[in-house]
Design a protein around this motif. Sequence first.
Motif, PDB file in Angstrom:
ATOM      1  N   VAL A   3       0.860  -1.173   0.000  1.00 32.16           N
ATOM      2  CA  VAL A   3       0.000   0.000   0.000  1.00 32.16           C
ATOM      3  C   VAL A   3       0.902   1.229   0.000  1.00 32.16           C
ATOM      4  CG1 VAL A   3      -1.664   1.335   1.353  1.00 32.16           C
ATOM      5  CG2 VAL A   3      -1.887  -1.154   1.212  1.00 32.16           C
ATOM      6  N   LEU A   4       0.526   2.251  -0.759  1.00 29.76           N
ATOM      7  CA  LEU A   4       1.304   3.480  -0.849  1.00 29.76           C
ATOM      8  C   LEU A   4       0.422   4.662  -0.478  1.00 29.76           C
ATOM      9  CD1 LEU A   4       3.762   5.203  -1.758  1.00 29.76           C
ATOM     10  CD2 LEU A   4       2.911   4.997  -4.114  1.00 29.76           C
ATOM     11  N   VAL A   5       0.886   5.458   0.489  1.00 33.61           N
ATOM     12  CA  VAL A   5       0.193   6.684   0.887  1.00 33.61           C
ATOM     13  C   VAL A   5       1.145   7.847   0.655  1.00 33.61           C
ATOM     14  CG1 VAL A   5      -0.981   7.940   2.722  1.00 33.61           C
ATOM     15  CG2 VAL A   5      -1.179   5.446   2.598  1.00 33.61           C
ATOM     16  N   ILE A  16      -4.772   8.018   7.144  1.00 32.74           N
ATOM     17  CA  ILE A  16      -5.001   6.991   6.119  1.00 32.74           C
ATOM     18  C   ILE A  16      -3.913   5.931   6.176  1.00 32.74           C
ATOM     19  CG2 ILE A  16      -5.006   6.577   3.633  1.00 32.74           C
ATOM     20  CD1 ILE A  16      -6.487   9.255   3.329  1.00 32.74           C
ATOM     21  N   ALA A  17      -2.667   6.348   6.342  1.00 35.83           N
ATOM     22  CA  ALA A  17      -1.575   5.378   6.440  1.00 35.83           C
ATOM     23  C   ALA A  17      -1.799   4.434   7.618  1.00 35.83           C
ATOM     24  CB  ALA A  17      -0.238   6.105   6.574  1.00 35.83           C
ATOM     25  N   ARG A  18      -2.193   4.976   8.760  1.00 29.13           N
ATOM     26  CA  ARG A  18      -2.444   4.154   9.937  1.00 29.13           C
ATOM     27  C   ARG A  18      -3.639   3.223   9.729  1.00 29.13           C
ATOM     28  NH1 ARG A  18      -0.302   6.148  14.981  1.00 29.13           N
ATOM     29  NH2 ARG A  18       1.162   7.850  14.634  1.00 29.13           N
ATOM     30  N   GLN A  19      -4.688   3.748   9.069  1.00 26.90           N
ATOM     31  CA  GLN A  19      -5.871   2.924   8.841  1.00 26.90           C
ATOM     32  C   GLN A  19      -5.570   1.806   7.850  1.00 26.90           C
ATOM     33  OE1 GLN A  19      -8.635   3.041  10.546  1.00 26.90           O
ATOM     34  NE2 GLN A  19      -9.610   1.386   9.382  1.00 26.90           N
ATOM     35  N   MET A  20      -4.773   2.090   6.851  1.00 26.24           N
ATOM     36  CA  MET A  20      -4.363   1.055   5.904  1.00 26.24           C
ATOM     37  C   MET A  20      -3.600  -0.047   6.629  1.00 26.24           C
ATOM     38  SD  MET A  20      -5.248   1.541   2.682  1.00 26.24           S
ATOM     39  CE  MET A  20      -5.578   2.751   1.399  1.00 26.24           C
ATOM     40  N   TYR A  21      -2.765   0.372   7.542  1.00 27.60           N
ATOM     41  CA  TYR A  21      -1.967  -0.593   8.308  1.00 27.60           C
ATOM     42  C   TYR A  21      -2.874  -1.515   9.118  1.00 27.60           C
ATOM     43  CZ  TYR A  21       1.789  -2.315  11.314  1.00 27.60           C
ATOM     44  OH  TYR A  21       2.683  -3.109  11.973  1.00 27.60           O
ATOM     45  N   LYS A  22      -3.966  -0.941   9.668  1.00 33.05           N
ATOM     46  CA  LYS A  22      -4.907  -1.746  10.453  1.00 33.05           C
ATOM     47  C   LYS A  22      -5.761  -2.635   9.553  1.00 33.05           C
ATOM     48  CE  LYS A  22      -5.424   1.700  14.149  1.00 33.05           C
ATOM     49  NZ  LYS A  22      -6.387   2.648  14.787  1.00 33.05           N
ATOM     50  N   GLN A  72       4.724  -4.083  -6.563  1.00 30.09           N
ATOM     51  CA  GLN A  72       3.454  -3.604  -7.083  1.00 30.09           C
ATOM     52  C   GLN A  72       2.624  -3.077  -5.924  1.00 30.09           C
ATOM     53  OE1 GLN A  72       2.202  -7.277  -9.028  1.00 30.09           O
ATOM     54  NE2 GLN A  72       2.648  -6.379 -11.026  1.00 30.09           N
ATOM     55  N   PHE A  73       1.724  -2.146  -6.231  1.00 33.39           N
ATOM     56  CA  PHE A  73       0.901  -1.530  -5.190  1.00 33.39           C
ATOM     57  C   PHE A  73      -0.563  -1.879  -5.421  1.00 33.39           C
ATOM     58  CE2 PHE A  73       4.647   1.274  -5.484  1.00 33.39           C
ATOM     59  CZ  PHE A  73       5.098   1.192  -4.167  1.00 33.39           C
ATOM     60  N   HIS A  74      -1.189  -2.466  -4.412  1.00 33.49           N
ATOM     61  CA  HIS A  74      -2.607  -2.799  -4.511  1.00 33.49           C
ATOM     62  C   HIS A  74      -3.495  -1.581  -4.266  1.00 33.49           C
ATOM     63  CE1 HIS A  74      -1.159  -6.926  -4.431  1.00 33.49           C
ATOM     64  NE2 HIS A  74      -2.369  -7.323  -4.749  1.00 33.49           N
ATOM     65  N   HIS A  75      -3.054  -0.716  -3.368  1.00 30.36           N
ATOM     66  CA  HIS A  75      -3.831   0.490  -3.077  1.00 30.36           C
ATOM     67  C   HIS A  75      -2.885   1.674  -2.933  1.00 30.36           C
ATOM     68  CE1 HIS A  75      -7.390  -1.928  -2.557  1.00 30.36           C
ATOM     69  NE2 HIS A  75      -6.798  -2.648  -1.618  1.00 30.36           N
TER      70      HIS A  75
END
Length: 239
Positions: A3-5, A16-22, A72-75
């Motif tokens: 995931v890339l923020v 958003i970065a923290r929420q993606m991590y969760k 590769q980045f999924h999100h």
Amino acid sequence: MNVLVIGSSGAIGNAIARQMYKAFPQATVYAVSRKATETDGGQANFKSIQLDTTDEQAVAGWLAECKQQDMQFHHVVCTTGILHDGEVQPEKRLEDITPEALQHYFAINTVLPMLWVKHLVGLFPSEHSTLTVLSARVGSIEDNGLGGWYGYRASKAALNMLVKTAAVEYKRRAKHTSLICYHPGTVDSQLSEPFQRNVKPEKLFTPEFTAQQLVAIIQQRKVDHSPYFLDWDNKPIPW
């Protein structure tokens, strides 16, 4: 899964970065910003990348390195943007418009995210993925009954158009990727702070809330309907 923020040092970007991590515990989250981004405890699969997000050469160079490593980045979420800073304030009337302010708005709100859209096209997997940019409801050309805020409105409308245009090419070159223009609502952050006086308390969101909403939204997208222009409540906004 990666995931890339982009712009992760800001209030929304960090949330958003923290929420993606969760939300994606199996993923490695790459948090890109001009300043280091931290999480509680310094988890191994949370990578803080210091990079000048406005420098195309730096952006292209880092993404080329990622490609060489078969990443590769999924999100992907690009959260960069300005409404006001030391150089610009939203215009209230035509007389407030200056070439310098318009150029500044477009450089940050339009050109910067599109550099990432441009260089990311070859870094998505052959399964469903998403690329989101932070837009704004006031960037809707159809939904504009109040006027004002010329530079901000125009730069976000231009971003919407560029993303909509890029979606045509992405259907050929990254056909599993949904492109999203996301309106986060009025978020309690430095960007909105001077303009919160007339916002109803229930409409002033925390960064954590709008991050949760976005992550839920990207998990529901279908590439057949890309591109999207959506608000925090998952409702479409007219382009």
